[in-house]
Motif scaffolding. Structure first.
Motif, short mmCIF file in Angstrom:
data_model
loop_
_atom_site.label_atom_id
_atom_site.label_comp_id
_atom_site.label_asym_id
_atom_site.label_seq_id
_atom_site.Cartn_x
_atom_site.Cartn_y
_atom_site.Cartn_z
N GLU A 237 7.57 -4.79 -10.79
CA GLU A 237 6.65 -3.66 -10.83
C GLU A 237 5.70 -3.68 -9.63
OE1 GLU A 237 4.57 -3.21 -14.48
OE2 GLU A 237 6.36 -2.73 -15.64
N GLU A 238 5.28 -4.87 -9.23
CA GLU A 238 4.41 -4.97 -8.06
C GLU A 238 5.15 -4.56 -6.80
OE1 GLU A 238 1.17 -5.76 -5.55
OE2 GLU A 238 1.34 -5.34 -7.70
N ARG A 239 6.43 -4.95 -6.70
CA ARG A 239 7.24 -4.58 -5.54
C ARG A 239 7.39 -3.06 -5.47
NH1 ARG A 239 12.07 -2.97 -4.37
NH2 ARG A 239 12.75 -3.01 -6.55
N GLN A 240 7.66 -2.43 -6.61
CA GLN A 240 7.81 -0.99 -6.65
C GLN A 240 6.50 -0.28 -6.30
OE1 GLN A 240 9.29 -0.04 -10.55
NE2 GLN A 240 11.31 -0.95 -10.18
N ARG A 241 5.39 -0.83 -6.76
CA ARG A 241 4.09 -0.24 -6.45
C ARG A 241 3.81 -0.29 -4.95
NH1 ARG A 241 -0.76 -1.38 -5.06
NH2 ARG A 241 -0.32 -3.61 -4.92
N GLN A 242 4.11 -1.43 -4.33
CA GLN A 242 3.88 -1.58 -2.90
C GLN A 242 4.78 -0.64 -2.09
OE1 GLN A 242 4.27 -5.74 -1.98
NE2 GLN A 242 2.30 -6.28 -2.93
N GLU A 243 6.04 -0.50 -2.54
CA GLU A 243 6.95 0.41 -1.85
C GLU A 243 6.46 1.85 -1.95
OE1 GLU A 243 10.83 -0.09 -3.41
OE2 GLU A 243 11.24 -1.97 -2.32
N ALA A 244 5.97 2.23 -3.13
CA ALA A 244 5.47 3.59 -3.32
C ALA A 244 4.24 3.83 -2.45
CB ALA A 244 5.13 3.82 -4.80
N ALA A 245 3.39 2.82 -2.36
CA ALA A 245 2.19 2.95 -1.54
C ALA A 245 2.56 3.07 -0.06
CB ALA A 245 1.28 1.75 -1.76
N ALA A 246 3.57 2.31 0.35
CA ALA A 246 4.00 2.36 1.75
C ALA A 246 4.59 3.72 2.08
CB ALA A 246 5.03 1.26 2.01
N GLN A 247 5.36 4.28 1.17
CA GLN A 247 5.96 5.60 1.39
C GLN A 247 4.89 6.68 1.48
OE1 GLN A 247 8.76 6.19 -1.77
NE2 GLN A 247 10.25 4.72 -0.95
N GLN A 248 3.88 6.57 0.65
CA GLN A 248 2.79 7.55 0.70
C GLN A 248 2.05 7.46 2.03
OE1 GLN A 248 0.38 6.73 -2.74
NE2 GLN A 248 1.61 8.00 -4.11
N GLU A 249 1.91 6.24 2.52
CA GLU A 249 1.21 6.06 3.79
C GLU A 249 2.03 6.64 4.95
OE1 GLU A 249 -0.75 2.45 6.48
OE2 GLU A 249 0.00 2.05 4.46
N GLU A 250 3.34 6.47 4.88
CA GLU A 250 4.22 6.98 5.93
C GLU A 250 4.24 8.51 5.94
OE1 GLU A 250 8.03 5.29 5.34
OE2 GLU A 250 7.44 3.25 5.90
N THR A 251 4.29 9.10 4.77
CA THR A 251 4.36 10.56 4.70
C THR A 251 3.01 11.22 4.87
OG1 THR A 251 4.12 10.47 2.29
CG2 THR A 251 6.36 10.47 3.17
N GLY A 252 1.95 10.39 4.70
CA GLY A 252 0.59 10.95 4.85
C GLY A 252 0.29 12.00 3.81
N SER A 253 0.86 11.84 2.63
CA SER A 253 0.69 12.85 1.59
C SER A 253 -0.73 12.90 1.06
CB SER A 253 1.63 12.55 0.41
OG SER A 253 1.33 11.27 -0.15
N GLY A 254 -1.44 11.78 1.24
CA GLY A 254 -2.84 11.75 0.78
C GLY A 254 -2.97 11.72 -0.73
N SER A 255 -1.84 11.51 -1.42
CA SER A 255 -1.90 11.50 -2.89
C SER A 255 -2.05 10.09 -3.41
CB SER A 255 -0.62 12.13 -3.47
OG SER A 255 0.52 11.41 -2.99
N SER A 256 -2.87 9.34 -2.76
CA SER A 256 -3.09 7.95 -3.17
C SER A 256 -3.67 7.91 -4.57
CB SER A 256 -4.07 7.28 -2.21
OG SER A 256 -4.42 6.00 -2.68
N THR A 257 -3.22 6.94 -5.31
CA THR A 257 -3.72 6.77 -6.68
C THR A 257 -4.87 5.80 -6.74
OG1 THR A 257 -2.08 5.03 -7.04
CG2 THR A 257 -1.48 7.27 -7.70
#
Length: 395
Positions: A237-257
């Motif tokens: 779960e931690e690995r998936q969370r970090q991957e999701a955070a990295a993807q959000q940072e790359e796309t710059g979606s700004g939808s950080s949780t």
């Protein structure tokens, strides 16, 4: 010719000799008693090792429940004792002031007597229920100075307040006596449960004790397997969370949780921030330093602990004040899911919330298990998955 031979007596023949019926019954009873005395106890009369183990575990759990009730009664008694002592000190001070006010009024009465004022009136005044009662009966009001009137009012005010405080102290003492009785009962209950458990264990043979140790070892291995499984789940779960955070940072979606106080995990529960992690590390450092110290019911350190005494001491070292008992500690924080448990969180056990340990990660915890054991690291599944009640983040 009729026979003159006597009839033979009835009875059983023993070794070729006929015996009377009474003797036969006696011999039969002796034989039965002999068989009973020589018979070995039925195996069904003795509980199985598994039954003994369950009974001992139940007794330890009951003792732990009684220990938490003892802790609560002890804490309540200590608070009430402090309250009673404060009230008694207050009453003593008020009584002193009341005596001083009475002496001042006495000096006024003496002055009145010397100047020819009515002494009986003064006595009536000192015995009156209130200033107004006296003033309604006499003409003293006109003869009193302003200072004397103030002294009269002050006397009756202090007298009323002192009587109220004395009543409050009396009621508090009665409550304290009840709490002390509850404390005594809880202590006796703990001692009885522990004595029963020790008695059961003392009856085991060396072979049975060895078998019991083997059963415990098997349970421990299963608990460690479950802990490893939880550790893998949390790591994924931690690995998936970090991957999701990295993807959000790359796309710059700004939808950080990120909420500013934590980060959303895969389970939908906020992960602790760095401030919590710092406090948790202090609590864990304290807990690790206590490993090897004995479990003693009602103990809060530094040489021994019960379960809630250990967790209270651990978080106190981190600057967080926890209540004394498991019943209160379970409400002293935010409940999180088991999958989202982080080091420092408190893990509570059983439906009646009578045990607690401090989570250290990877499905493991540090806790003070039970009488006869020592503070140690152990799987949170040490008594089965169903025994886990909840996980609470205390800060």
């Amino acid at each position: 010719m009729a026979s003159h031979r006597k009839s033979r007596p009835t009875g059983a023949r023993v070794a070729g000799i006929r015996t009377p019926a009474l003797a036969t019954a006696a011999l039969t009873s002796v034989a039965l008693l002999s068989q009973t005395a020589n018979a070995t106890p039925s195996a069904d009369d003795k509980p199985s090792l598994e039954e003994v183990e369950k009974k001992v575990d139940d007794l330890y759990r009951q003792a732990e429940s009684a220990t938490e009730k003892y802790n609560a009664a002890k804490e309540k008694t200590a608070k009430q004792r402090k309250q009673v002592d404060t009230l008694l000190d207050d009453v003593a001070q008020r009584t002193q002031k009341l005596n001083e006010a009475r002496e001042e009024l006495g000096s006024y009465a003496a002055a009145q007597y010397r100047t020819g004022a009515s002494a009986p009136d003064t006595a009536t005044f000192l015995l009156a229920d209130s200033p107004q009662d006296y003033f309604d009966q006499t003409q003293l009001m006109g003869r009193l100075t302003s200072r004397q009137k103030d002294a009269v009012d002050d006397y009756f005010t202090q007298q009323s307040a002192t009587m109220e405080k004395r009543q409050e102290a009396t009621e508090s003492l009665e409550t304290l006596t009840e709490s002390q009785s509850d404390l005594k009962t809880a202590k006796a209950t703990v001692q009885k449960k522990l004595a029963d458990a020790r008695e059961l264990l003392s009856q085991l043979t060396a072979e049975e004790k060895a078998r019991l140790a083997a059963i415990e070892k098997k349970k421990q291995e299963e608990a460690e397997r479950k802990a490893a499984e939880l550790a893998r789940q949390q790591a994924e779960e931690e690995r998936q969370r970090q991957e999701a955070a990295a993807q959000q940072e790359e796309t710059g979606s700004g939808s950080s949780t990120d909420t500013g106080t934590g980060t959303e995990t895969g389970s939908g529960t906020s992960a602790p921030d760095s401030s919590y992690a710092t406090k948790a590390e202090k609590a864990l450092a304290f807990s690790r330093a206590q490993i090897g110290k004995p479990y003693v019911w009602g103990a809060t350190g530094p040489d021994s602990y019960d379960c809630s005494g250990l967790t209270q001491g651990a978080w106190k070292a981190a600057g967080v004040s926890l209540p004394r008992t498991t019943y209160d500690q379970v409400n002293a924080g935010t409940t999180v899911s088991l999958a989202a448990a982080q080091p420092g969180d408190l893990v509570f056990f059983y439906d009646d919330v009578t045990h607690v340990g401090i989570y250290i990660g990877n499905g493991m915890m540090i806790h003070a298990p039970k009488p006869g054991a020592y503070v140690r690291e152990e799987s949170i599944y040490y008594d089965g998955e169903s025994s886990i009640h909840s996980v609470v983040r205390p800060a």
